[in-house]
Design an enzyme around this catalytic site. Structure first.
Site, mmCIF file in Angstrom:
data_model
loop_
_atom_site.group_PDB
_atom_site.id
_atom_site.type_symbol
_atom_site.label_atom_id
_atom_site.label_comp_id
_atom_site.label_asym_id
_atom_site.label_seq_id
_atom_site.Cartn_x
_atom_site.Cartn_y
_atom_site.Cartn_z
ATOM 1 N N ARG A 1 122.692 10.547 -8.320
ATOM 2 C CA ARG A 1 123.891 11.462 -7.629
ATOM 3 C C ARG A 1 123.353 12.870 -7.344
ATOM 4 N NH1 ARG A 1 128.649 15.040 -8.476
ATOM 5 N NH2 ARG A 1 130.242 14.574 -6.981
ATOM 6 N N SER A 2 122.007 12.998 -7.559
ATOM 7 C CA SER A 2 121.360 14.334 -7.283
ATOM 8 C C SER A 2 120.908 14.628 -5.755
ATOM 9 C CB SER A 2 120.390 14.914 -8.434
ATOM 10 O OG SER A 2 119.603 15.943 -8.000
#
Length: 216
Positions: free
Chosen positions: A12-13
């Site tokens: 998710r980064s």
């Protein structure tokens, strides 16, 4: 002797997505090995972190990620759908996407193709070239490009999610013990390098420890 480092990384980064091409290029050119350790994003591990941020944190972050992607020459768009689900501004909801993604990352590591899978899957999610990355054969094709059998890997993950969750939990404990909680975080020689913008500093430290070109 090969040098090695640990990589704590989240699907998710956006910054995790941005660092992977440089890590792959580093491993291709130099005798260095990346030990990939997938972790859940902070939004899942500690949702209160985002609930107490100054509003300027979000506005600056959203400017910076697009600017950084452009600076690096990487295609970029916020994923559709977001790997982490929200409801009424809260992350305290079921998270089917990010848990399975992270477990697939662990499975790829166990099959010796961790970094390659991170590259292909994160490109599928973050590049803006794919709508609904979680549907159809998008992830299967990403796994295939990484040299993996997605059907076999997914079957293993879906059959024993608790085992993969335990691996992720251990990675997260190791990450904090190494000196930080954020991603991407590289740890070389016991020294943490948090953020994709610390890549050059890590390589600088590796050169001090005898980083050598990979034999042809």
């Amino acid at each position: 002797m090969s040098l090695s480092y640990d990589l704590y990384w989240s699907f998710r980064s956006p910054y995790s997505y941005m660092v992977v091409p440089r890590l792959i290029a580093l491993e291709a050119e130099y005798d260095v090995v990346c030990n990939v350790k997938p972790v859940y994003p902070l939004a899942v591990r500690t949702p209160e972190f985002f609930e107490t941020r100054d509003p300027l944190w979000v506005s600056y972050f959203m400017k910076d990620v697009f600017r950084e992607a452009a600076f690096l020459g990487l295609p970029f768009r916020w994923p559709r759908p977001d790997p982490v689900q929200q409801a009424n501004g809260s992350y305290r909801v079921p998270q089917p996407h990010i848990h399975r993604l992270t477990h697939l990352g662990v499975a790829a590591v166990e099959r010796g193709r961790g970094l390659a899978f991170l590259k292909e899957a994160s490109h599928t999610i973050w590049s803006g070239e794919v709508e609904n990355w979680h549907e159809g054969d998008h992830l299967a094709r990403a796994a295939g490009r990484a040299g993996l059998d997605f059907a076999e890997m997914a079957e293993a993950v879906d059959a024993d999610p608790d085992r993969y969750a335990a691996v992720v939990e251990e990675n997260q404990l190791e990450q904090r013990a190494a000196g930080h909680w954020g991603v991407p975080m590289m740890v070389f020689g016991g020294e943490p390098f948090f953020g994709q913008d610390r890549f050059d500093q890590m390589v600088w430290r590796m050169r001090q420890q005898g980083l050598a070109a990979r034999a042809a």
